[in-house]
Design an enzyme around this catalytic site. Structure first.
Site, PDB file in Angstrom:
ATOM      1  N   ALA A 278     -30.718   5.640  12.181  1.00 56.12           N
ATOM      2  CA  ALA A 278     -29.433   4.965  11.926  1.00 56.12           C
ATOM      3  C   ALA A 278     -29.204   4.792  10.424  1.00 56.12           C
ATOM      4  O   ALA A 278     -29.970   4.110   9.753  1.00 56.12           O
ATOM      5  CB  ALA A 278     -29.431   3.606  12.616  1.00 56.12           C
TER       6      ALA A 278
ATOM      7  N   TYR B 170     -26.464   8.235  -1.865  1.00 55.63           N
ATOM      8  CA  TYR B 170     -27.093   8.569  -0.578  1.00 55.63           C
ATOM      9  C   TYR B 170     -28.581   8.875  -0.788  1.00 55.63           C
ATOM     10  O   TYR B 170     -29.453   8.293  -0.131  1.00 55.63           O
ATOM     11  CB  TYR B 170     -26.373   9.763   0.057  1.00 55.63           C
TER      12      TYR B 170
ATOM     13  N   LYS C   1     -32.004   6.569   0.322  1.00 52.76           N
ATOM     14  CA  LYS C   1     -33.071   7.140   1.159  1.00 52.76           C
ATOM     15  C   LYS C   1     -34.421   7.064   0.428  1.00 52.76           C
ATOM     16  O   LYS C   1     -35.453   6.805   1.029  1.00 52.76           O
ATOM     17  CB  LYS C   1     -32.726   8.587   1.532  1.00 52.76           C
TER      18      LYS C   1
ATOM     19  N   ILE D 234     -13.901  27.146   0.071  1.00 51.52           N
ATOM     20  CA  ILE D 234     -15.247  27.314  -0.500  1.00 51.52           C
ATOM     21  C   ILE D 234     -15.311  26.443  -1.752  1.00 51.52           C
ATOM     22  O   ILE D 234     -14.514  26.618  -2.681  1.00 51.52           O
ATOM     23  CB  ILE D 234     -15.528  28.778  -0.880  1.00 51.52           C
TER      24      ILE D 234
ATOM     25  N   ARG E 185     -28.101  27.095   0.695  1.00 52.72           N
ATOM     26  CA  ARG E 185     -28.752  25.997   1.407  1.00 52.72           C
ATOM     27  C   ARG E 185     -29.728  26.548   2.440  1.00 52.72           C
ATOM     28  O   ARG E 185     -29.618  27.702   2.860  1.00 52.72           O
ATOM     29  CB  ARG E 185     -27.716  25.116   2.136  1.00 52.72           C
TER      30      ARG E 185
HETATM   31  N1  UFG Z   1     -19.090  23.640   1.704  1.00 54.02           N
HETATM   32  C1  UFG Z   1     -17.957  24.362   1.383  1.00 54.02           C
HETATM   33  N2  UFG Z   1     -16.794  24.026   2.019  1.00 54.02           N
HETATM   34  C2  UFG Z   1     -16.708  23.041   2.951  1.00 54.02           C
HETATM   35  C3  UFG Z   1     -17.891  22.316   3.273  1.00 54.02           C
HETATM   36  C4  UFG Z   1     -19.067  22.653   2.622  1.00 54.02           C
HETATM   37  O1  UFG Z   1     -17.975  25.247   0.549  1.00 54.02           O
HETATM   38  O2  UFG Z   1     -15.628  22.793   3.483  1.00 54.02           O
HETATM   39  C5  UFG Z   1     -20.351  23.981   1.033  1.00 54.02           C
HETATM   40  C6  UFG Z   1     -20.902  22.826   0.226  1.00 54.02           C
HETATM   41  O3  UFG Z   1     -20.357  22.799  -1.061  1.00 54.02           O
HETATM   42  C7  UFG Z   1     -22.392  23.140   0.251  1.00 54.02           C
HETATM   43  C8  UFG Z   1     -22.601  23.839   1.589  1.00 54.02           C
HETATM   44  O4  UFG Z   1     -21.309  24.271   2.001  1.00 54.02           O
HETATM   45  O5  UFG Z   1     -22.702  24.040  -0.765  1.00 54.02           O
HETATM   46  C9  UFG Z   1     -23.168  22.928   2.651  1.00 54.02           C
HETATM   47  O6  UFG Z   1     -22.374  21.755   2.689  1.00 54.02           O
HETATM   48  P1  UFG Z   1     -22.503  20.669   3.846  1.00 54.02           P
HETATM   49  O7  UFG Z   1     -21.437  19.651   3.570  1.00 54.02           O
HETATM   50  O8  UFG Z   1     -22.507  21.338   5.164  1.00 54.02           O
HETATM   51  O9  UFG Z   1     -23.932  20.057   3.626  1.00 54.02           O
HETATM   52  P2  UFG Z   1     -24.524  19.345   2.327  1.00 54.02           P
HETATM   53  O10 UFG Z   1     -25.451  20.354   1.707  1.00 54.02           O
HETATM   54  O11 UFG Z   1     -23.500  18.795   1.439  1.00 54.02           O
HETATM   55  O12 UFG Z   1     -25.217  18.064   2.933  1.00 54.02           O
HETATM   56  C10 UFG Z   1     -26.334  18.114   3.743  1.00 54.02           C
HETATM   57  C11 UFG Z   1     -26.395  16.837   4.562  1.00 54.02           C
HETATM   58  C12 UFG Z   1     -26.661  15.654   3.693  1.00 54.02           C
HETATM   59  C13 UFG Z   1     -27.859  15.918   2.823  1.00 54.02           C
HETATM   60  C14 UFG Z   1     -27.653  17.167   2.040  1.00 54.02           C
HETATM   61  C15 UFG Z   1     -28.826  17.468   1.190  1.00 54.02           C
HETATM   62  O13 UFG Z   1     -25.192  16.659   5.276  1.00 54.02           O
HETATM   63  O14 UFG Z   1     -26.902  14.534   4.506  1.00 54.02           O
HETATM   64  O15 UFG Z   1     -27.460  18.241   2.944  1.00 54.02           O
HETATM   65  O16 UFG Z   1     -28.430  18.433   0.274  1.00 54.02           O
HETATM   66  F1  UFG Z   1     -28.032  14.921   1.940  1.00 54.02           F
END
Ligand code: UFG
Length: 324
Positions: free
Chosen positions: A72, A136, A140, A202, A216
């Site tokens: 949570a 965030y 953590k 993007i 990622r």
């Molecule tokens: N992205 C886009 N367009 C979008 C959404 C995402 O280009 O509409 C890109 C982001 O910039 C990023 C990648 O896709 O490069 C992944 O983005 P996400 O939002 O899917 O995931 P995040 O990497 O931002 O976040 C995830 C988890 C978090 C964690 C983080 C650690 O959701 O809780 O990984 O890096 F903290």
């Protein structure tokens, strides 16, 4: 074995609760249903807010658990930048309340690669410096520290699981990712490919990566669930506290993920190119050798097409997500 799972109606929490139950564990979930979904977990559920210390302690009084798995929390990087107070309260205070009430109980914690901050290496290892670049990650990391201090004081061991990008859905399409609002790449790309949302954006095409977009490490939610089982087993059988990265070790760019989604859906993902999103490092890829060696954990979903296909199957079966 009886295990308490907080946030067990959420995306990763419910996958883990179901996974543990399938292994014969007696699972009790606590969730306040602020983000979670009642349909995501059909087992024992106590609807309770972990911020209410008195209520939580009254509920736990006289109950006995072999372990606790704590999910949570709030988990949006962007939101955490805008509402840091909310993140510090939601992500740290419940850990205090739980540890006060569960002295000696092994504690598995849902942490994140966001605790590392800006990567200084191609593959992140657990000994990478932890300098989070957003609230965030900072909250953590603070909770990690609290659990390590608790462990050092002899008040209970902990397993800190640092996830990379959780993704995918239960094979069969019955359970999956449903956030409101949705911000994650894979569900947004699926919606765009199916014409259920406008073209996706993007976030940044000028990163120092082969195609200019962020890379990622996407780890399937059931592989995360399996890691929680391994960490619990380790701690409950007397293992030492530890921290483990959970990723596949394979990085995929935003464009590669869009290709995989287009392939799984059967039509390309419409998109436009936009500026970088604040707080996004160029590359985040795990070295998970420690989890493999110490927990015997091996991710099953190493083919990103297979992973994306599970997310698409969930979406096709539940275009609006859970009913609640
Ligand atoms: N992205 C886009 N367009 C979008 C959404 C995402 O280009 O509409 C890109 C982001 O910039 C990023 C990648 O896709 O490069 C992944 O983005 P996400 O939002 O899917 O995931 P995040 O990497 O931002 O976040 C995830 C988890 C978090 C964690 C983080 C650690 O959701 O809780 O990984 O890096 F903290």
């Amino acid at each position: 074995m009886k295990v308490l799972v907080t946030g067990g109606c959420g995306y990763i929490g419910s996958a883990t609760a179901r996974w543990l139950r399938s292994k014969g564990v007696d699972v009790q979930v606590i969730d306040n249903l602020s983000e979670g979904h009642r349909q995501a977990w059909d087992g024992p559920l106590e609807i309770l807010d972990l911020l209410d210390r008195d209520l939580l302690h009254t509920y736990l009084k006289g109950k006995s658990f072999d372990g606790v798995v704590h999910f949570a929390a709030r988990c949006y990087v962007g939101e955490s930048v805008e509402q840091p107070e909310r993140y510090w309260r939601s992500n740290v205070v419940p850990v205090i309340h739980l540890t006060e009430a569960l002295q000696g109980v092994p504690f598995v914690f849902s942490s994140t690669c966001a605790t590392y901050g800006e990567p200084q290496a191609e593959y992140l290892q657990e000994d990478h410096p932890q300098f989070p670049v957003n609230p965030y990650g900072a909250t953590k990391l603070a909770a990690e520290r609290l659990l390590l201090d608790r462990s050092a004081a002899g008040h209970g061991t902990c397993g800190l699981l640092r996830y990379f990008n959780a993704a995918g859905a239960a094979p069969g399409g019955d359970f999956g990712e449903h956030h409101d609002p949705e911000t994650h790449l894979i569900p947004l790309a699926i919606d765009a490919a199916l014409g259920e949302r406008p073209p996706m954006t993007i976030f940044g095409t000028d990163y120092p990566t082969p195609d200019g977009t962020c890379i990622r490490d996407y780890i399937h939610v059931d592989d995360l669930a399996a890691a929680h089982e391994k960490a619990l087993d380790c701690l409950i059988t007397g293992g030492d506290s530890g921290y483990w990265n959970l990723g596949t070790g394979n990085g995929f760019s935003v464009r590669q993920i869009m290709d995989a989604v287009g392939h799984a859906v059967g039509q390309p993902v419409p998109f436009k190119e936009g500026p970088r999103r604040v707080g996004d490092p160029a590359i985040l890829v795990a070295n998970s050798a420690k989890a493999k060696a110490e927990l015997g954990w091996v991710p099953h979903y190493t083919d990103v097409n297979e992973l994306v296909a599970t997310a698409v199957a969930w979406h096709r079966a539940h275009p609006s997500g859970y009913a609640s």
